[in-house]
Design a protein around this motif. Structure first.
Motif, PDB file in Angstrom:
ATOM      1  N   UNK A 164       2.124 -10.101  26.067  1.00  0.00           N
ATOM      2  CA  UNK A 164       3.239 -10.899  26.562  1.00  0.00           C
ATOM      3  C   UNK A 164       2.705 -12.191  27.166  1.00  0.00           C
ATOM      4  N   UNK A 165       3.016 -13.302  26.531  1.00  0.00           N
ATOM      5  CA  UNK A 165       2.473 -14.602  26.913  1.00  0.00           C
ATOM      6  C   UNK A 165       3.580 -15.460  27.515  1.00  0.00           C
ATOM      7  N   UNK A 166       3.276 -16.111  28.643  1.00  0.00           N
ATOM      8  CA  UNK A 166       4.214 -17.048  29.262  1.00  0.00           C
ATOM      9  C   UNK A 166       3.600 -18.444  29.244  1.00  0.00           C
ATOM     10  N   UNK A 167       4.372 -19.427  29.699  1.00  0.00           N
ATOM     11  CA  UNK A 167       3.984 -20.820  29.520  1.00  0.00           C
ATOM     12  C   UNK A 167       2.655 -21.181  30.173  1.00  0.00           C
ATOM     13  N   UNK A 168       2.362 -20.590  31.321  1.00  0.00           N
ATOM     14  CA  UNK A 168       1.139 -20.970  32.029  1.00  0.00           C
ATOM     15  C   UNK A 168       0.026 -19.927  31.936  1.00  0.00           C
ATOM     16  N   UNK A 169       0.208 -18.951  31.065  1.00  0.00           N
ATOM     17  CA  UNK A 169      -0.822 -17.925  30.837  1.00  0.00           C
ATOM     18  C   UNK A 169      -1.219 -17.204  32.128  1.00  0.00           C
ATOM     19  N   UNK A 170      -0.269 -17.034  33.029  1.00  0.00           N
ATOM     20  CA  UNK A 170      -0.486 -16.295  34.273  1.00  0.00           C
ATOM     21  C   UNK A 170       0.588 -15.232  34.412  1.00  0.00           C
ATOM     22  N   UNK A 171       0.310 -14.160  35.131  1.00  0.00           N
ATOM     23  CA  UNK A 171       1.247 -13.032  35.182  1.00  0.00           C
ATOM     24  C   UNK A 171       2.491 -13.300  36.024  1.00  0.00           C
ATOM     25  N   UNK A 172       3.458 -12.403  35.898  1.00  0.00           N
ATOM     26  CA  UNK A 172       4.655 -12.372  36.731  1.00  0.00           C
ATOM     27  C   UNK A 172       4.687 -11.009  37.408  1.00  0.00           C
ATOM     28  N   UNK A 173       4.680 -10.991  38.744  1.00  0.00           N
ATOM     29  CA  UNK A 173       4.642  -9.726  39.485  1.00  0.00           C
ATOM     30  C   UNK A 173       5.665  -9.810  40.608  1.00  0.00           C
ATOM     31  N   UNK A 174       6.771  -9.062  40.499  1.00  0.00           N
ATOM     32  CA  UNK A 174       7.741  -9.091  41.575  1.00  0.00           C
ATOM     33  C   UNK A 174       9.139  -8.741  41.119  1.00  0.00           C
ATOM     34  N   UNK A 175      10.145  -9.101  41.922  1.00  0.00           N
ATOM     35  CA  UNK A 175      11.532  -8.746  41.613  1.00  0.00           C
ATOM     36  C   UNK A 175      12.101  -9.605  40.488  1.00  0.00           C
ATOM     37  N   UNK A 176      13.158  -9.105  39.876  1.00  0.00           N
ATOM     38  CA  UNK A 176      13.915  -9.848  38.876  1.00  0.00           C
ATOM     39  C   UNK A 176      15.243 -10.271  39.493  1.00  0.00           C
ATOM     40  N   UNK A 177      16.029 -11.084  38.791  1.00  0.00           N
ATOM     41  CA  UNK A 177      17.350 -11.450  39.316  1.00  0.00           C
ATOM     42  C   UNK A 177      18.297 -10.255  39.462  1.00  0.00           C
TER      43      UNK A 177
END
Length: 420
Positions: free
Chosen positions: A345-358
Motif C-alpha cells: 500500500x503506497x501513499x504520496x509521501x511513501x510514509x505510513x499512516x497510523x491512527x484514527x480514521x474519520x
C-alpha cells in the motif's frame, strides 16, 4: 477465560506432526471467534500480531481478537525480502524506524523466540559524483538524527564485497557509498510466529480463516465486523491489512489515498557464503543479500501497475536480473529457485499512516509501502497505543491521515532510495 472449543495451532514446522511428531507443543491456540471483544485487529500478519501483543503487554488489554482471512503470516509478512534498516532522511522517519530497529534488536529475548536477526549491515552504492554528494548529505542527516552511518570509499567496498563488478568497463562504476551497520535481515516467519505465540500466551484470540465482509455501525460509529464466521462486536477495530487496506476501509465508508502495487523478489539456489552484507544499488534498481540457507535474495523496484495480484511481471523480473548480472557477473551461473510478490500500500509521501480514521471506532495502520516489514514492531507498538488510550503515540503523531489535507507530508520517496 479461553473458549473451551479452541483448537491447538501448530507452526509450519509443527505440521510435521502428521508424520509422527504428535508430541510437539502447539505454538499458539487457533481460537473460535466469540461474539464480543474489547478490540478487534483485522489482519494476522506481522503488524496485526504485534498490535495484539503490545495491547496485552503494554496496556493489559487481553480481550482481543486477531482476524486473519487465511493463515498467520501468509500475506506480505511471508512475501518480502526481510531487510531491516532505519536509514531515512527526515527526523520523524528516523525516530519511527530507529525505535523499530531498537525493538527488533531485543525482540528474540522478549518473545523467547529466535527471530534469526542478522545485523550484517546495509551498503548503498554510489555510481557517480552526484550519487556521492547525495549520499553524503543523506548520511549526515542520519547522523544529525542520531542514526549511525559511515561513508565508504571504493577500496572499503571492494574489501567488503569482492564479487561486485569493479571492472574498468563496468556500466555502473562504483565510486563509493555509505553503510548502516545496524541494518540486516530477520527471518520473516519467525517474526509472525513469535508475536503470535506471545500474544496467544497473554490471552489474545487468534482466529484464522475468518474474512471480514463488512462493518457493523451504530450512530455512525464502527462497533464490530461482519465475517464469514458471523458478526463480531468490539469497542474499537484496527486495520492492519497492508495492500488490502483501501478495499477493507472502503467497506466502512473510508476512502484512503492509497494505491496498491505488486513488489516482487526471487531467490537463487543455495550456495556457500558469497555475500555477508546487504547491498543496494539505486542506479540499477535492485538489492541483494544472502539468506542463512545460502540462497541469494534478489529484490527490485515496484511494478507500477496497480494490482491486487500477488505476482510480478516478466518485465520487472527481467530488469532486476539484468541488474544482477551487471553488478555480480558470477551470479549468472546461479539457477533461480523461486519467485514471489507481495502487494503493498503506497501513499504520496511513501510514509505510513497510523491512527484514527474519520469514522469513529475505526483505526488504521497502513501506507508502509515497500517498508512494512522493518516497521512491524513500531507499527504494532503505536497502533496498540492509540487503540488503548485514544491518543496518538508521539512517534505516530506526524503520520496521521490529516497530513494529506494540511500538506505536512513526510516525503521519503527519494530518501528511501529503492523499494526494500
Amino acid at each position: 477465560m479461553k473458549n473451551p472449543n479452541q483448537r491447538a495451532r501448530y507452526s509450519a514446522w509443527n505440521l510435521l506432526a502428521a508424520a509422527g511428531h504428535d508430541d510437539w507443543a502447539p505454538a499458539w491456540l487457533d481460537a473460535e471467534p466469540r461474539p464480543r471483544y474489547d478490540v478487534i485487529i483485522v489482519g494476522g500478519g506481522g503488524h496485526g500480531l504485534a498490535t495484539a501483543y503490545y495491547l496485552a503487554k503494554n496496556h493489559g488489554i487481553t480481550n482481543v481478537a486477531v482476524l486473519e482471512k487465511g493463515y498467520i503470516g501468509g500475506g506480505n509478512t511471508g512475501r518480502n525480502t526481510t531487510i531491516v534498516r532505519s536509514n531515512y532522511l527526515y527526523p520523524q522517519s528516523a525516530q519511527l524506524y530507529g525505535f523499530s530497529l531498537d525493538l527488533y534488536e531485543k525482540l528474540a529475548q522478549e518473545l523467547n523466540f529466535n527471530i534469526m536477526f542478522s545485523q550484517r549491515g546495509l551498503v548503498t552504492l554510489a555510481h557517480s559524483r552526484h550519487d556521492l554528494d547525495s549520499m553524503s548529505r543523506w548520511a549526515n542527516a542520519m547522523l544529525f538524527n542520531g542514526i549511525a552511518a559511515e561513508m565508504l570509499d571504493t577500496a572499503q567496498i571492494l574489501e567488503m564485497m569482492p564479487r561486485v563488478n569493479f571492472s574498468r568497463d563496468a556500466r555502473f562504476p562504483i565510486l563509493g557509498g555509505f553503510l548502516q551497520r545496524r541494518a540486516g535481515a530477520v527471518r520473516h516467519d519467525a517474526v509472525a510466529w513469535g508475536f503470535a505465540r506471545a500474544a496467544s500466551a497473554l490471552g489474545v484470540d487468534i482466529v484464522q480463516n475468518c474474512s471480514v465482509r463488512g462493518f457493523i455501525k451504530q450512530d455512525g460509529r464502527v462497533v464490530g465486523v461482519q465475517t464469514n464466521r458471523g458478526d463480531i462486536r468490539a469497542e474499537r477495530v484496527g486495520l492492519a491489512v497492508s495492500g488490502r487496506t483501501s478495499q477493507v476501509a472502503e467497506m466502512a465508508g473510508v476512502r484512503l489515498p492509497v494505491i496498491t502495487y505488486a513488489l516482487q523478489a526471487m531467490v537463487s539456489e543455495s550456495v556457500k557464503p558469497v555475500l555477508d552484507t546487504v547491498m543496494l544499488s539505486p542506479a540499477v534498481g535492485a538489492y541483494w543479500s544472502q539468506s542463512d540457507k545460502g540462497e541469494v535474495v534478489i529484490g527490485g523496484a515496484l511494478d507500477h501497475f496497480p494490482s491486487y495480484a500477488q505476482r510480478g511481471s516478466f518485465a520487472i523480473k527481467q530488469q532486476v536480473l539484468a541488474a544482477t548480472m551487471e553488478m555480480f557477473p558470477s551470479f549468472g551461473r546461479l539457477r533461480l529457485l523461486r519467485q514471489w510478490a507481495g502487494i503493498v500500500d503506497v501513499v504520496q509521501d511513501s510514509s505510513p499512516i497510523i491512527g484514527p480514521t474519520p469514522v469513529p471506532g475505526l483505526f488504521i495502520n497502513c501506507g508502509w509501502g515497500t517498508g512494512g516489514f522493518k516497521g512491524i514492531p513500531v507499527g504494532g507498538w503505536t497502533l496498540a497505543h492509540v487503540l488503548a488510550t485514544g491518543k496518538n503515540h508521539p512517534l505516530a503523531e506526524p503520520f496521521q491521515l490529516q497530513r494529506f489535507q494540511t500538506g505536512r507530508l513526510i516525503d521519503e520517496a527519494a530518501a528511501a532510495g529503492i523499494a526494500h
